[in-house]
Scaffold this motif. Sequence first.
Motif, PDB file in Angstrom:
ATOM      1  N   MET A   1       0.838  -1.170   0.000  1.00 30.07           N
ATOM      2  CA  MET A   1       0.000   0.000   0.000  1.00 30.07           C
ATOM      3  C   MET A   1       0.892   1.244   0.000  1.00 30.07           C
ATOM      4  N   VAL A   2       0.546   2.206  -0.829  1.00 29.51           N
ATOM      5  CA  VAL A   2       1.310   3.434  -0.947  1.00 29.51           C
ATOM      6  C   VAL A   2       0.775   4.430   0.075  1.00 29.51           C
ATOM      7  N   SER A   3       1.696   5.033   0.823  1.00 26.38           N
ATOM      8  CA  SER A   3       1.271   5.960   1.871  1.00 26.38           C
ATOM      9  C   SER A   3       0.761   7.263   1.271  1.00 26.38           C
ATOM     10  N   ALA A   4      -0.032   7.948   2.048  1.00 25.62           N
ATOM     11  CA  ALA A   4      -0.602   9.226   1.614  1.00 25.62           C
ATOM     12  C   ALA A   4       0.497  10.264   1.398  1.00 25.62           C
ATOM     13  N   SER A   5       1.546  10.208   2.222  1.00 22.97           N
ATOM     14  CA  SER A   5       2.629  11.181   2.063  1.00 22.97           C
ATOM     15  C   SER A   5       3.394  10.947   0.767  1.00 22.97           C
ATOM     16  N   LEU A   6       3.548   9.696   0.346  1.00 23.14           N
ATOM     17  CA  LEU A   6       4.215   9.393  -0.915  1.00 23.14           C
ATOM     18  C   LEU A   6       3.366   9.868  -2.092  1.00 23.14           C
ATOM     19  N   ILE A   7       2.075   9.674  -2.013  1.00 18.93           N
ATOM     20  CA  ILE A   7       1.168  10.136  -3.064  1.00 18.93           C
ATOM     21  C   ILE A   7       1.228  11.653  -3.172  1.00 18.93           C
ATOM     22  N   ALA A   8       1.241  12.327  -2.033  1.00 23.04           N
ATOM     23  CA  ALA A   8       1.314  13.790  -2.025  1.00 23.04           C
ATOM     24  C   ALA A   8       2.645  14.275  -2.601  1.00 23.04           C
ATOM     25  N   ALA A   9       3.728  13.587  -2.271  1.00 23.90           N
ATOM     26  CA  ALA A   9       5.046  13.969  -2.791  1.00 23.90           C
ATOM     27  C   ALA A   9       5.104  13.797  -4.304  1.00 23.90           C
ATOM     28  N   ARG A  10       4.539  12.713  -4.806  1.00 24.10           N
ATOM     29  CA  ARG A  10       4.518  12.496  -6.262  1.00 24.10           C
ATOM     30  C   ARG A  10       3.663  13.552  -6.962  1.00 24.10           C
ATOM     31  N   ALA A  11       2.539  13.903  -6.362  1.00 20.06           N
ATOM     32  CA  ALA A  11       1.670  14.932  -6.936  1.00 20.06           C
ATOM     33  C   ALA A  11       2.391  16.279  -6.970  1.00 20.06           C
ATOM     34  N   ALA A  12       3.128  16.594  -5.901  1.00 19.51           N
ATOM     35  CA  ALA A  12       3.879  17.852  -5.858  1.00 19.51           C
ATOM     36  C   ALA A  12       4.983  17.850  -6.913  1.00 19.51           C
ATOM     37  N   GLN A  13       5.665  16.722  -7.075  1.00 20.87           N
ATOM     38  CA  GLN A  13       6.712  16.625  -8.087  1.00 20.87           C
ATOM     39  C   GLN A  13       6.117  16.793  -9.483  1.00 20.87           C
ATOM     40  N   HIS A  14       4.977  16.162  -9.730  1.00 25.10           N
ATOM     41  CA  HIS A  14       4.290  16.265 -11.024  1.00 25.10           C
ATOM     42  C   HIS A  14       3.948  17.722 -11.316  1.00 25.10           C
ATOM     43  N   THR A  15       3.395  18.412 -10.338  1.00 24.16           N
ATOM     44  CA  THR A  15       3.033  19.825 -10.500  1.00 24.16           C
ATOM     45  C   THR A  15       4.269  20.673 -10.767  1.00 24.16           C
ATOM     46  N   GLN A  16       5.360  20.417 -10.063  1.00 24.51           N
ATOM     47  CA  GLN A  16       6.600  21.174 -10.247  1.00 24.51           C
ATOM     48  C   GLN A  16       7.171  20.957 -11.645  1.00 24.51           C
ATOM     49  N   LEU A  17       7.133  19.732 -12.125  1.00 27.97           N
ATOM     50  CA  LEU A  17       7.643  19.440 -13.471  1.00 27.97           C
ATOM     51  C   LEU A  17       6.807  20.134 -14.542  1.00 27.97           C
ATOM     52  N   ILE A  18       5.496  20.172 -14.347  1.00 30.06           N
ATOM     53  CA  ILE A  18       4.620  20.876 -15.286  1.00 30.06           C
ATOM     54  C   ILE A  18       4.962  22.359 -15.303  1.00 30.06           C
ATOM     55  N   ARG A  19       5.204  22.935 -14.137  1.00 29.25           N
ATOM     56  CA  ARG A  19       5.603  24.353 -14.075  1.00 29.25           C
ATOM     57  C   ARG A  19       6.901  24.590 -14.839  1.00 29.25           C
ATOM     58  N   GLN A  20       7.867  23.687 -14.658  1.00 32.84           N
ATOM     59  CA  GLN A  20       9.141  23.825 -15.369  1.00 32.84           C
ATOM     60  C   GLN A  20       8.938  23.746 -16.876  1.00 32.84           C
ATOM     61  N   ILE A  21       8.098  22.833 -17.320  1.00 36.51           N
ATOM     62  CA  ILE A  21       7.838  22.675 -18.748  1.00 36.51           C
ATOM     63  C   ILE A  21       7.186  23.932 -19.312  1.00 36.51           C
ATOM     64  N   HIS A  22       6.238  24.498 -18.585  1.00 36.73           N
ATOM     65  CA  HIS A  22       5.579  25.714 -19.073  1.00 36.73           C
ATOM     66  C   HIS A  22       6.538  26.902 -19.082  1.00 36.73           C
ATOM     67  N   THR A  23       7.450  26.953 -18.118  1.00 38.08           N
ATOM     68  CA  THR A  23       8.476  27.996 -18.110  1.00 38.08           C
ATOM     69  C   THR A  23       9.406  27.821 -19.309  1.00 38.08           C
ATOM     70  N   ALA A  24       9.822  26.583 -19.566  1.00 46.83           N
ATOM     71  CA  ALA A  24      10.697  26.311 -20.714  1.00 46.83           C
ATOM     72  C   ALA A  24       9.994  26.662 -22.018  1.00 46.83           C
ATOM     73  N   LYS A  25       8.719  26.343 -22.113  1.00 48.30           N
ATOM     74  CA  LYS A  25       7.938  26.686 -23.319  1.00 48.30           C
ATOM     75  C   LYS A  25       7.997  28.189 -23.565  1.00 48.30           C
ATOM     76  N   ARG A  26       7.788  28.950 -22.518  1.00 51.48           N
ATOM     77  CA  ARG A  26       7.830  30.418 -22.641  1.00 51.48           C
ATOM     78  C   ARG A  26       9.244  30.894 -22.991  1.00 51.48           C
ATOM     79  N   ASP A  27      10.237  30.399 -22.250  1.00 53.55           N
ATOM     80  CA  ASP A  27      11.618  30.836 -22.453  1.00 53.55           C
ATOM     81  C   ASP A  27      12.142  30.484 -23.842  1.00 53.55           C
ATOM     82  N   LEU A  28      11.738  29.339 -24.360  1.00 57.47           N
ATOM     83  CA  LEU A  28      12.199  28.902 -25.674  1.00 57.47           C
ATOM     84  C   LEU A  28      11.367  29.509 -26.806  1.00 57.47           C
ATOM     85  N   GLY A  29      10.287  30.196 -26.447  1.00 54.28           N
ATOM     86  CA  GLY A  29       9.459  30.847 -27.458  1.00 54.28           C
ATOM     87  C   GLY A  29       8.686  29.868 -28.323  1.00 54.28           C
ATOM     88  N   LEU A  30       8.248  28.754 -27.736  1.00 58.12           N
ATOM     89  CA  LEU A  30       7.533  27.738 -28.504  1.00 58.12           C
ATOM     90  C   LEU A  30       6.071  28.139 -28.693  1.00 58.12           C
TER      91      LEU A  30
END
Length: 144
Positions: A1-30
């Motif tokens: 069973m996956v703990s709630a804290s692990l699920i929350a950490a993965r969700a936070a990492q997913h959100t952070q990666l999406i933010r980075q991708i959107h920043t890169a999209k803007r910075d690269l002028g895509l």
Amino acid sequence: MVSASLIAARAAQHTQLIRQIHTAKRDLGLDDDTYRLTLARFAAGKTSSKECSIAELQAVIEHFHESGWPRPGGQARKPLSPRQKKMWALWQTLADQGKVRNRRMVGLLAWIAGQTDNQVQRLEWLTPAQEHTLIESLKAWAER
């Protein structure tokens, strides 16, 4: 069973990666089409970052780094050579004249890739002959 804290950490990492991708999209002028094609290429056909797994998001970010988007901690940027400075100055002149839409380095690099037979992606990969030809092309463009 996956703990709630692990699920929350993965969700936070997913959100952070999406933010980075959107920043890169803007910075690269895509534009949106290019961005979604890039996602599809590195995320098994998915065209929305929210649908991507963490591994897929990391693959997209790595591609953006390889395309010139700086890594965290900032690798020191090499100073431009005199010919590279000339190309940059001419590119800025063209932008001031309203002849190019993207005055940033990513715009110049995209133009260079389209002008060179081997689709050069970085200034340091240009041969002296290519640099000369590009400078002359930029000068002629600025004069028109």
